[in-house]
Design a protein around this motif. Structure first.
Motif, PDB file in Angstrom:
ATOM      1  N   ASP A   8      16.515  48.754  33.291  1.00 56.15           N
ATOM      2  CA  ASP A   8      17.989  49.024  33.618  1.00 56.15           C
ATOM      3  C   ASP A   8      18.950  48.221  33.047  1.00 56.15           C
ATOM      4  O   ASP A   8      19.968  48.402  32.860  1.00 56.15           O
ATOM      5  CB  ASP A   8      17.959  49.566  35.052  1.00 56.15           C
ATOM      6  N   ARG A  11      19.681  48.406  29.568  1.00 59.01           N
ATOM      7  CA  ARG A  11      20.459  49.530  29.082  1.00 59.01           C
ATOM      8  C   ARG A  11      22.140  49.197  29.176  1.00 59.01           C
ATOM      9  O   ARG A  11      22.501  48.725  30.235  1.00 59.01           O
ATOM     10  CB  ARG A  11      20.172  50.508  29.772  1.00 59.01           C
ATOM     11  N   LYS A  13      25.888  49.209  30.005  1.00 55.75           N
ATOM     12  CA  LYS A  13      26.479  49.746  31.228  1.00 55.75           C
ATOM     13  C   LYS A  13      27.568  50.648  30.825  1.00 55.75           C
ATOM     14  O   LYS A  13      28.414  50.185  29.826  1.00 55.75           O
ATOM     15  CB  LYS A  13      26.652  48.635  32.000  1.00 55.75           C
ATOM     16  N   GLU A  29      22.541  58.807  29.524  1.00 56.41           N
ATOM     17  CA  GLU A  29      21.522  58.189  29.876  1.00 56.41           C
ATOM     18  C   GLU A  29      20.237  58.694  29.040  1.00 56.41           C
ATOM     19  O   GLU A  29      19.341  57.897  29.061  1.00 56.41           O
ATOM     20  CB  GLU A  29      21.336  58.563  31.428  1.00 56.41           C
ATOM     21  N   ARG A  34      23.319  53.362  30.614  1.00 56.38           N
ATOM     22  CA  ARG A  34      23.175  53.395  32.149  1.00 56.38           C
ATOM     23  C   ARG A  34      24.729  53.466  32.679  1.00 56.38           C
ATOM     24  O   ARG A  34      25.590  52.757  32.686  1.00 56.38           O
ATOM     25  CB  ARG A  34      22.564  52.278  32.827  1.00 56.38           C
ATOM     26  N   ALA A  36      27.110  53.161  35.308  1.00 53.44           N
ATOM     27  CA  ALA A  36      27.353  52.403  36.436  1.00 53.44           C
ATOM     28  C   ALA A  36      28.427  52.793  37.617  1.00 53.44           C
ATOM     29  O   ALA A  36      28.119  52.375  38.576  1.00 53.44           O
ATOM     30  CB  ALA A  36      27.313  51.230  36.337  1.00 53.44           C
ATOM     31  N   SER A  59      22.856  51.052  42.227  1.00 51.08           N
ATOM     32  CA  SER A  59      23.286  50.572  40.906  1.00 51.08           C
ATOM     33  C   SER A  59      24.513  51.475  40.456  1.00 51.08           C
ATOM     34  O   SER A  59      24.887  51.386  39.276  1.00 51.08           O
ATOM     35  CB  SER A  59      22.087  50.662  39.932  1.00 51.08           C
ATOM     36  N   HIS A  60      24.711  52.580  41.262  1.00 49.38           N
ATOM     37  CA  HIS A  60      25.765  53.534  40.664  1.00 49.38           C
ATOM     38  C   HIS A  60      26.942  53.544  41.974  1.00 49.38           C
ATOM     39  O   HIS A  60      26.519  53.882  43.056  1.00 49.38           O
ATOM     40  CB  HIS A  60      25.400  54.699  40.591  1.00 49.38           C
ATOM     41  N   ALA A  79      30.802  46.214  31.867  1.00 52.69           N
ATOM     42  CA  ALA A  79      30.518  47.450  31.017  1.00 52.69           C
ATOM     43  C   ALA A  79      30.530  47.469  29.648  1.00 52.69           C
ATOM     44  O   ALA A  79      31.467  46.574  29.058  1.00 52.69           O
ATOM     45  CB  ALA A  79      31.203  48.454  31.610  1.00 52.69           C
TER      46      ALA A  79
END
Length: 388
Positions: A8, A11, A13, A29, A34, A36, A59-60, A79
């Protein structure tokens, strides 16, 4: 668990603005990103989003509320990508055509405001995407598209403009405009793609705009059929098929040409499926049946008039019913979307106001990942990540 955490962390963001029910997230995704942080102001959409993706994921973050109330201090500062599927109400032919000055489509400027705030904090995402209806390209004679590109330019982005029709991936005619803003575009500025049609080329010839045309692989050809394969299996005596009186009213609203065409299909052996859409012609509401095995563009179901119907023809019979939520989901490339407990109109509104999953996935795999890695395939994720 440690392995999942490390995957994760690797990946890219994403910030997901105007998230709706999360179809952009599904596409991103599955391509290795990912999401977020997400935002939308519709409670009914947030409830579908959380029912599908789950709640309590540390994580979100889902921020419910008007984007005008969001500040950059609330956003993750690391991000790589910002995605916005901003409201199309004032840009579509069905709307008032107020454009980016409209109350709903004008929320695009709040997206720009937040990107500007992120830049001030030294946290501007390397790539930003705006997805909307193709009407953005013609709104106010093209001035709205110029204004949008200029806004990205002022933030330091170069902008590519693409038209991707969901029909390349699913049996639904749904063309959408994608602005891909990149801080460090590749050098292939003259690349040709049929995703940049001739009527859009004026954008790249405007010397006042900073644009680019990234190299892209050929996208799949538009589908010519396939809707019938997506319909839910439903026996002829299912209560969802309209009764004889309602079906007679449906037939009575068809033009002579349409009636003749479906009458011929009705005589054929086996079952064929077509979609129908109610339109107003000269002040009269009439049904129109598509001649092909493709769905018309799904729209938000407000007041019932924009819902599509399914027509079953063959073996001397004709039956009509409303399209189901599961069929809407399949036409958006989200067949596995969780619909338990979701009201029918809630689902139709959520899917009709969204972006097709496979269109996002294709763009992410073939453009966004490479844009983040400087045009190289070396940083492309080695596996596709479906939502877990």
């Amino acid at each position: 668990m440690d392995n999942v955490t490390s995957i994760d962390a690797a990946r890219p963001k994403v910030l997901e603005f105007f998230a709706g029910i999360g179809l952009a997230r599904l596409g991103l995704e599955s391509a290795g990103f990912r999401v977020a942080w997400s935002n939308d102001y519709e409670l009914s959409k947030r409830s579908m989003y959380e029912a599908h993706f789950g709640m309590g994921d540390s994580s979100h973050t889902f921020r419910l509320g008007d984007i005008a109330g969001v500040t950059a201090d609330e956003l993750p500062s690391d991000a790589s990508l910002a995605w916005a599927s901003s409201p199309c109400t004032d840009l579509s032919l069905a709307g008032g055509r107020a454009g980016l000055a409209g109350k709903e489509s004008g929320t695009f400027w709040e997206y720009i405001r937040l990107l500007r705030e992120l830049k001030t904090k030294g946290a501007l995402p390397a790539v930003a995407v705006l997805e909307n209806v193709v009407g953005l390209a013609t709104s106010h004679g093209g001035d709205d598209l110029v204004a949008a590109i200029s806004a990205f330019n002022e933030l330091g982005y170069s902008v590519d403009v693409l038209v991707i029709d969901a029909r390349r991936f699913v049996a639904q005619s749904r063309p959408r405009l994608f602005l891909v803003a990149v801080t460090d575009p590749s050098d292939d500025v003259d690349s040709v793609s049929d995703l940049r049609p001739d009527w859009l080329q004026w954008v790249f010839g405007d010397a006042n705009l900073r644009t680019h045309r990234a190299a892209l692989p050929a996208a799949p050809a538009a589908k010519l059929n396939g809707f019938g394969e997506l319909t839910e299996a439903m026996p002829r005596d299912d209560a969802r098929w309209w009764d004889s009186e309602r079906t007679a009213r449906f037939i009575g609203s068809l033009s002579a040409m349409q009636l003749a065409r479906i009458t011929e299909m009705q005589k054929m052996a086996g079952s064929r499926f077509r979609t129908a859409y109610r339109r107003t012609r000269n002040g009269v509401a009439m049904w129109e049946v598509r001649p092909d095995d493709i769905s018309g563009c799904l729209r938000t179901a407000r007041g019932g008039s924009s819902k599509q119907a399914v027509v079953r023809l063959g073996d001397g019979q004709m039956q009509v019913r409303w399209m189901t939520p599961r069929e809407y989901a399949r036409l958006m490339g989200a067949d596995d979307y969780r619909l338990d407990g979701v009201r029918t109109n809630q689902a139709l509104f959520g899917f009709g106001d969204a972006v097709a999953v496979p269109a996002v996935r294709w763009l992410a795999k073939n453009y966004l990942v490479k844009a983040l890695s400087g045009g190289s395939d070396s940083m492309r994720p080695s596996v596709d990540f479906a939502h877990r």
